[in-house]
Design an enzyme around this catalytic site. Structure first.
Site, PDB file in Angstrom:
ATOM      1  N   ASP A 124      19.415  -6.767 -14.483  1.00 55.14           N
ATOM      2  CA  ASP A 124      19.734  -8.127 -14.044  1.00 55.14           C
ATOM      3  C   ASP A 124      18.913  -8.431 -12.796  1.00 55.14           C
ATOM      4  O   ASP A 124      19.260  -7.987 -11.696  1.00 55.14           O
ATOM      5  CB  ASP A 124      21.233  -8.221 -13.750  1.00 55.14           C
ATOM      6  CG  ASP A 124      21.671  -9.633 -13.428  1.00 55.14           C
ATOM      7  OD1 ASP A 124      20.848 -10.568 -13.536  1.00 55.14           O
ATOM      8  OD2 ASP A 124      22.850  -9.812 -13.065  1.00 55.14           O
ATOM      9  N   ALA A 125      17.810  -9.137 -12.979  1.00 46.46           N
ATOM     10  CA  ALA A 125      16.911  -9.399 -11.848  1.00 46.46           C
ATOM     11  C   ALA A 125      16.508 -10.864 -11.789  1.00 46.46           C
ATOM     12  O   ALA A 125      15.890 -11.295 -10.825  1.00 46.46           O
ATOM     13  CB  ALA A 125      15.667  -8.525 -11.940  1.00 46.46           C
ATOM     14  N   LYS A 126      16.845 -11.646 -12.817  1.00 46.09           N
ATOM     15  CA  LYS A 126      16.569 -13.084 -12.845  1.00 46.09           C
ATOM     16  C   LYS A 126      15.110 -13.361 -12.492  1.00 46.09           C
ATOM     17  O   LYS A 126      14.800 -14.241 -11.695  1.00 46.09           O
ATOM     18  CB  LYS A 126      17.549 -13.815 -11.926  1.00 46.09           C
ATOM     19  CG  LYS A 126      19.008 -13.546 -12.356  1.00 46.09           C
ATOM     20  CD  LYS A 126      20.072 -14.063 -11.415  1.00 46.09           C
ATOM     21  CE  LYS A 126      21.478 -13.771 -11.909  1.00 46.09           C
ATOM     22  NZ  LYS A 126      21.927 -12.372 -11.752  1.00 46.09           N
ATOM     23  N   PHE A 127      14.226 -12.587 -13.108  1.00 50.07           N
ATOM     24  CA  PHE A 127      12.789 -12.724 -12.841  1.00 50.07           C
ATOM     25  C   PHE A 127      12.315 -14.138 -13.147  1.00 50.07           C
ATOM     26  O   PHE A 127      12.773 -14.774 -14.095  1.00 50.07           O
ATOM     27  CB  PHE A 127      11.993 -11.748 -13.731  1.00 50.07           C
ATOM     28  CG  PHE A 127      12.206 -10.291 -13.422  1.00 50.07           C
ATOM     29  CD1 PHE A 127      11.992  -9.775 -12.147  1.00 50.07           C
ATOM     30  CD2 PHE A 127      12.588  -9.409 -14.434  1.00 50.07           C
ATOM     31  CE1 PHE A 127      12.168  -8.416 -11.879  1.00 50.07           C
ATOM     32  CE2 PHE A 127      12.763  -8.049 -14.179  1.00 50.07           C
ATOM     33  CZ  PHE A 127      12.552  -7.550 -12.901  1.00 50.07           C
ATOM     34  N   SER A 133      16.773 -15.222  -7.120  1.00 50.28           N
ATOM     35  CA  SER A 133      17.770 -16.250  -7.464  1.00 50.28           C
ATOM     36  C   SER A 133      19.047 -15.548  -7.885  1.00 50.28           C
ATOM     37  O   SER A 133      19.191 -15.135  -9.019  1.00 50.28           O
ATOM     38  CB  SER A 133      17.268 -17.165  -8.576  1.00 50.28           C
ATOM     39  OG  SER A 133      17.126 -16.491  -9.801  1.00 50.28           O
TER      40      SER A 133
END
Lengths: 279, 279
Positions: B92-95, A96
């Site tokens: 910043d990987a929006k896991f 996302s």
């Protein structure tokens, strides 16, 4: 090769909707396998060999490979390249992000790893989906309804908007993805958990043409019937029924590959029994 | 070391809320840098050296490193280990995943890469956040309101639920994270885009103690004032104002490091001018 056609052909050839989830954990590797990245590769390769007669797709969850450290993506890459070319490959990463960042994730999935499909998270909006569907012929499965307990917090929040008043968020997501699929036909699917048959039915009615990826079908196969009933598209694409640890860890001994094979055969038997009953 | 204390100390030491976004693209590397993973490493290392006097945090977006192929995570790892230990590091990987999968992402971030903080996507629910806050002292910034155009699709959907009728989704997310922060104090933050000052103010009023990570502050600094005004916590933690390509690509020539330094100094000057005016 168009991913949806590949999926459809694999399902027809094998008579199977099963998707094997490759979520390897070093701490759960069976006896006799080295507890390191090369052991993970060897284990997963054996699992693929033991199950490929019944798997229309393999889904690799990025988390388990990243956790292996700097070698993890290499293991994932090698593993994916050993999967039969007629079988769908899915990178489950629930990406996302927008713009350049989303485009880089898409390049990783479709150009580096060369998978056929990815999973995406819709929270950021349609502009986080577009860089993936820009890859013609590839499939993107968008999270719609997840079966975890606290998935209810936001996904079933009902809308107060005028257009579709009192429609829960996951239905809005389904509707929006149907709209996007109008622009990019055969490139979108939905992830819909198996635990609520009425929700599966509702999402299917909103999105009759989108293939479903369905996690959460229990080892008992209790949710298999509604999943098959409501999960199939208008065009006859069966739901991708994901089975992970029940297959991977069917045995913790040296017979793990045979046990994995027996477990997929057992599940496939349940699918076929239902299909014959439903005819 | 507790991540929030580290952030607070770095902000006070440097007098800066700037977070430098490390989003390197091979196609945009400046002249004289080899167009391969080792070039990306050399470029980012120079950027870090040129900006560390003004950066309380560095945020590396996973997408750009995965897109480098099998060597990408190694480049990311080496780069992170070269960042000064008193500076906050954010993956910043929006896991967004649950259970074992989320735990594997947390192990990747906090045990393998040893970053201080991550970004997460809330769609799946609080049980996708818990495996990260289980790492005591680490920070998790949860997507609340993104500034992209189609972020409006779902994030501003107003609820029809009785409790908080007509509250948009992003406010529900903020409220839920405040609740979780009650269980895990000093471990949660929110990602709130800079483009709508009234929304920043609203989220701040709901979550007075949660640090903000704020992308989308333009090169012109137009949104700097409301971001600083509403982004600061009750305890005085300044918003992490993320600047990426304006710094990374300040020059495409051999002077890229000096140009990056000049750009962060210019931005920091704007911050200080506002701070003096606001006193």
């Amino acid at each position: 090769v168009n991913s949806l056609l590949k999926l459809s052909a694999a399902q027809q050839r094998l008579g199977s909707p099963l998707c094997i989830g490759l979520d390897p954990e070093i701490s759960r590797l069976p006896a006799g396998i080295s507890r390191d990245p090369s052991g993970v590769f060897a284990f997963c390769r054996e699992i693929v060999q033991a199950t490929q007669h019944a798997a229309c797709a393999y889904k690799a969850n990025l988390a388990y490979f990243l956790a292996l450290g700097v070698e993890g993506v290499g293991v994932l890459n090698d593993l994916l390249h050993g999967i039969p070319s007629q079988t769908l490959t899915i990178l489950d990463a629930k990406f996302s992000d927008i713009d350049h960042s989303a485009a880089r994730y898409a390049a990783f999935a479709f150009e580096q790893l060369k998978v056929d499909a990815v999973t995406l998270n819709p929270y950021v909006g349609t502009d986080s989906i577009r860089p993936f569907v820009a890859h013609t012929g590839k499939l993107s499965f968008v999270l719609c309804r997840t079966s975890n307990l606290e998935g209810n917090e936001f996904q079933v929040q009902k809308s107060a908007e005028a257009g579709h008043a009192r429609e829960p968020l996951y239905e809005q997501v389904a509707r929006q993805m149907v709209k996007l699929a109008g622009e990019f036909p055969h490139q979108l699917g939905l992830v819909v958990g198996a635990t609520q048959p009425d929700e599966l039915a509702r999402v299917r009615s909103l999105a009759p043409d989108l293939p479903f990826l369905v996690p959460g079908v229990g080892a008992q196969g209790g949710e298999l019937e509604p999943t098959l009933r409501f999960g199939t598209t208008n065009a006859g694409i069966l739901p991708l029924i994901n089975v992970g640890r029940a297959v991977l860890y069917a045995s913790s001994g040296h017979d793990y590959a045979a046990a994995a094979r027996a477990e997929v055969d057992r599940l496939l038997g349940q699918v076929r029994a239902w299909q014959q009953g439903a005819r």
